[in-house]
Design a protein around this motif. Structure first.
Motif, PDB file in Angstrom:
ATOM      1  N   CYS A  18       0.866  -1.180   0.000  1.00  0.00           N
ATOM      2  CA  CYS A  18       0.000   0.000   0.000  1.00  0.00           C
ATOM      3  C   CYS A  18       0.900   1.226   0.000  1.00  0.00           C
ATOM      4  O   CYS A  18       1.819   1.318   0.826  1.00  0.00           O
ATOM      5  CB  CYS A  18      -0.911   0.036   1.223  1.00  0.00           C
ATOM      6  SG  CYS A  18      -2.180  -1.244   1.300  1.00  0.00           S
ATOM      7  N   ALA A  19       0.662   2.142  -0.913  1.00  0.00           N
ATOM      8  CA  ALA A  19       1.418   3.384  -0.950  1.00  0.00           C
ATOM      9  C   ALA A  19       0.904   4.338   0.119  1.00  0.00           C
ATOM     10  O   ALA A  19      -0.147   4.122   0.723  1.00  0.00           O
ATOM     11  CB  ALA A  19       1.312   4.020  -2.338  1.00  0.00           C
ATOM     12  N   GLN A  20       1.644   5.397   0.317  1.00  0.00           N
ATOM     13  CA  GLN A  20       1.284   6.381   1.332  1.00  0.00           C
ATOM     14  C   GLN A  20       0.083   7.205   0.868  1.00  0.00           C
ATOM     15  O   GLN A  20       0.113   7.794  -0.206  1.00  0.00           O
ATOM     16  CB  GLN A  20       2.491   7.286   1.573  1.00  0.00           C
ATOM     17  CG  GLN A  20       2.481   8.057   2.846  1.00  0.00           C
ATOM     18  CD  GLN A  20       3.847   8.710   3.036  1.00  0.00           C
ATOM     19  OE1 GLN A  20       4.092   9.786   2.510  1.00  0.00           O
ATOM     20  NE2 GLN A  20       4.730   8.047   3.756  1.00  0.00           N
ATOM     21  N   LEU A  21      -0.976   7.208   1.676  1.00  0.00           N
ATOM     22  CA  LEU A  21      -2.159   8.018   1.387  1.00  0.00           C
ATOM     23  C   LEU A  21      -1.933   9.451   1.849  1.00  0.00           C
ATOM     24  O   LEU A  21      -2.209  10.403   1.131  1.00  0.00           O
ATOM     25  CB  LEU A  21      -3.383   7.426   2.067  1.00  0.00           C
ATOM     26  CG  LEU A  21      -4.726   8.058   1.776  1.00  0.00           C
ATOM     27  CD1 LEU A  21      -5.187   7.716   0.353  1.00  0.00           C
ATOM     28  CD2 LEU A  21      -5.781   7.593   2.788  1.00  0.00           C
ATOM     29  N   LEU A  22      -1.438   9.615   3.065  1.00  0.00           N
ATOM     30  CA  LEU A  22      -1.069  10.923   3.610  1.00  0.00           C
ATOM     31  C   LEU A  22      -0.295  10.730   4.913  1.00  0.00           C
ATOM     32  O   LEU A  22      -0.324   9.654   5.509  1.00  0.00           O
ATOM     33  CB  LEU A  22      -2.280  11.807   3.859  1.00  0.00           C
ATOM     34  CG  LEU A  22      -3.149  11.544   5.100  1.00  0.00           C
ATOM     35  CD1 LEU A  22      -3.951  12.800   5.446  1.00  0.00           C
ATOM     36  CD2 LEU A  22      -4.082  10.378   4.898  1.00  0.00           C
ATOM     37  N   ILE A  23       0.397  11.776   5.332  1.00  0.00           N
ATOM     38  CA  ILE A  23       1.021  11.868   6.655  1.00  0.00           C
ATOM     39  C   ILE A  23       0.370  13.059   7.339  1.00  0.00           C
ATOM     40  O   ILE A  23       0.401  14.174   6.811  1.00  0.00           O
ATOM     41  CB  ILE A  23       2.544  12.052   6.560  1.00  0.00           C
ATOM     42  CG1 ILE A  23       3.191  10.849   5.876  1.00  0.00           C
ATOM     43  CG2 ILE A  23       3.141  12.245   7.954  1.00  0.00           C
ATOM     44  CD1 ILE A  23       4.694  10.988   5.701  1.00  0.00           C
ATOM     45  N   ASP A  24      -0.243  12.832   8.499  1.00  0.00           N
ATOM     46  CA  ASP A  24      -1.024  13.910   9.111  1.00  0.00           C
ATOM     47  C   ASP A  24      -1.238  13.608  10.592  1.00  0.00           C
ATOM     48  O   ASP A  24      -1.096  12.466  11.036  1.00  0.00           O
ATOM     49  CB  ASP A  24      -2.382  14.014   8.400  1.00  0.00           C
ATOM     50  CG  ASP A  24      -3.013  15.403   8.506  1.00  0.00           C
ATOM     51  OD1 ASP A  24      -2.417  16.289   9.152  1.00  0.00           O
ATOM     52  OD2 ASP A  24      -4.092  15.593   7.925  1.00  0.00           O
ATOM     53  N   ARG A  25      -1.598  14.641  11.338  1.00  0.00           N
ATOM     54  CA  ARG A  25      -1.985  14.445  12.740  1.00  0.00           C
ATOM     55  C   ARG A  25      -3.497  14.239  12.816  1.00  0.00           C
ATOM     56  O   ARG A  25      -4.249  15.102  13.243  1.00  0.00           O
ATOM     57  CB  ARG A  25      -1.518  15.614  13.597  1.00  0.00           C
ATOM     58  CG  ARG A  25      -0.118  15.403  14.134  1.00  0.00           C
ATOM     59  CD  ARG A  25       0.170  16.208  15.370  1.00  0.00           C
ATOM     60  NE  ARG A  25       0.252  17.621  15.093  1.00  0.00           N
ATOM     61  CZ  ARG A  25      -0.129  18.565  15.947  1.00  0.00           C
ATOM     62  NH1 ARG A  25      -0.655  18.237  17.118  1.00  0.00           N
ATOM     63  NH2 ARG A  25      -0.011  19.834  15.638  1.00  0.00           N
ATOM     64  N   ARG A  26      -3.908  13.057  12.370  1.00  0.00           N
ATOM     65  CA  ARG A  26      -5.301  12.622  12.469  1.00  0.00           C
ATOM     66  C   ARG A  26      -5.327  11.163  12.903  1.00  0.00           C
ATOM     67  O   ARG A  26      -4.512  10.367  12.449  1.00  0.00           O
ATOM     68  CB  ARG A  26      -6.032  12.798  11.140  1.00  0.00           C
ATOM     69  CG  ARG A  26      -6.419  14.231  10.861  1.00  0.00           C
ATOM     70  CD  ARG A  26      -7.419  14.321   9.722  1.00  0.00           C
ATOM     71  NE  ARG A  26      -6.772  14.361   8.424  1.00  0.00           N
ATOM     72  CZ  ARG A  26      -7.434  14.429   7.268  1.00  0.00           C
ATOM     73  NH1 ARG A  26      -8.762  14.434   7.269  1.00  0.00           N
ATOM     74  NH2 ARG A  26      -6.798  14.481   6.121  1.00  0.00           N
TER      75      ARG A  26
END
Length: 342
Positions: A24-32
């Motif tokens: 799986c590729a990165q969907l996002l990097i976030d503080r969630r």
């Protein structure tokens, strides 16, 4: 404690009818973190998230089937719009500043944008034939594994096989340890996160996101240990492998003068014992059950494959606007490295 986990990449590559393993590729990097901190933006610490683009801050459990909301997925199989996430790894330099450690794809998945490798197994990695019958997760199912507050080996041992491997090559799998490696790793650090496999058969979630699941009452999933009567339904083994590219941080002159290791999780854990992961099920229809009933490896005739370019294209915009790539004096959210219990 050390875990022995022998995985021959060459054997996997030749196992045409084996365990379900895919990137799986990165969907996002976030503080969630809609599982532990639903509705909170920003969440307390940074995560790297993969899977379907229905991912959002809340992920309301009443909207059980997220596969009906997603329009793409960063995973290889287009019918898998589940969401998978972990904390993010950082390097702490001798001067006290922090730098995010990038992820790289696993062996055989060149071109995938970071992310991780996901496994769904019927018999564990020691049995490549995968003949046992297991139940797929259901719409609305979610779970968590690990303890963000763990700072000792005893606390980490509550969870089976949340481990680290210091990679000599991308194919290294042994030894596996419970804390961060204590020296430079030539090919990076791999984290392995294995979820419990016995379900209570009733609850799709629980207040701590763990109580509805259990480990086998004796032995392990890999050894065919039976499920306890409180959790009688044998599910597939969900397992993540994440490869952190620590090679740019291998210069000993950058490491702490006292000889301690310099890596820290995005929430401040400098021991490694607080390794943890989250999961929200989002496979379309009966796609996962079909795959578990007809074991395959990489190319699955019962599933719809998509290209690496299509996987990498599926992304979600970050909700929290903050610098996560420069050298910083604190971790996102104001955390600093912590080596004792909070």
């Amino acid at each position: 404690m050390r875990y022995t986990f022998t995985l021959a990449i060459s054997l996997l590559a030749s196992a045409a009818n084996a365990l379900l393993r895919f990137p799986c590729a990165q969907l996002l990097i976030d503080r969630r973190d809609p599982l532990v901190n639903p509705g909170q933006s920003p969440s307390p610490h940074l995560h790297q998230i993969l899977g379907g683009n229905a991912f959002n801050t809340t992920m309301d459990p009443s909207e059980a089937d997220i596969s009906k909301e997603a329009t793409c997925t960063s995973c290889q199989f287009s019918e898998d719009t589940s969401n998978y996430w972990t904390a993010v790894l950082y390097f702490k330099a001798k001067n006290g500043t922090y730098k995010r450690v990038p992820q790289v794809p696993n062996a055989g998945f060149d071109g995938v944008n970071g992310g991780m490798t996901v496994y769904y197994m019927q018999d564990g990695l020691y049995n490549f034939q995968q003949t046992s019958k297991v139940t797929a997760f259901q719409p609305g199912f979610r779970m968590y594994i690990g303890d963000v507050n763990a700072r000792t080996k005893e606390q980490a041992e509550r969870f089976r096989q949340l481990t680290y491997t210091c990679l000599e090559t991308i194919g290294t799998r042994d030894p596996q340890i419970l804390d961060f490696p204590h020296g430079p790793c030539k090919a990076g650090i791999m984290t392995a996160l294995r979820f419990p496999t016995c379900w209570d058969g009733v609850n799709l979630d629980s207040p701590d996101h763990m109580a509805h699941m259990s480990y086998p009452e004796s032995g392990t999933f890999e050894s065919g240990g039976p499920c306890p009567t409180t959790h009688p339904v044998r599910m597939s083994q969900l397992f993540y492998e994440v490869v952190w590219d620590t090679r740019q941080f291998n210069d000993p002159s950058d490491w702490p003068q006292d000889g301690s290791q310099p890596f820290v999780w995005s929430f401040g854990d400098g021991t490694g014992y607080a390794n943890h992961a989250d999961y929200i099920f989002g496979w379309q229809g009966d796609a996962l059950q079909r795959a578990l009933d007809n074991p395959c490896y990489i190319a699955c005739p019962t599933l719809k494959n998509q290209t690496i370019a299509e996987m990498n294209k599926c992304t979600v915009e970050r909700a929290v606007r903050e610098d996560i790539d420069s050298w910083t004096t604190t971790l996102p959210g104001g955390h600093v490295a912590n080596y004792g219990k909070w």
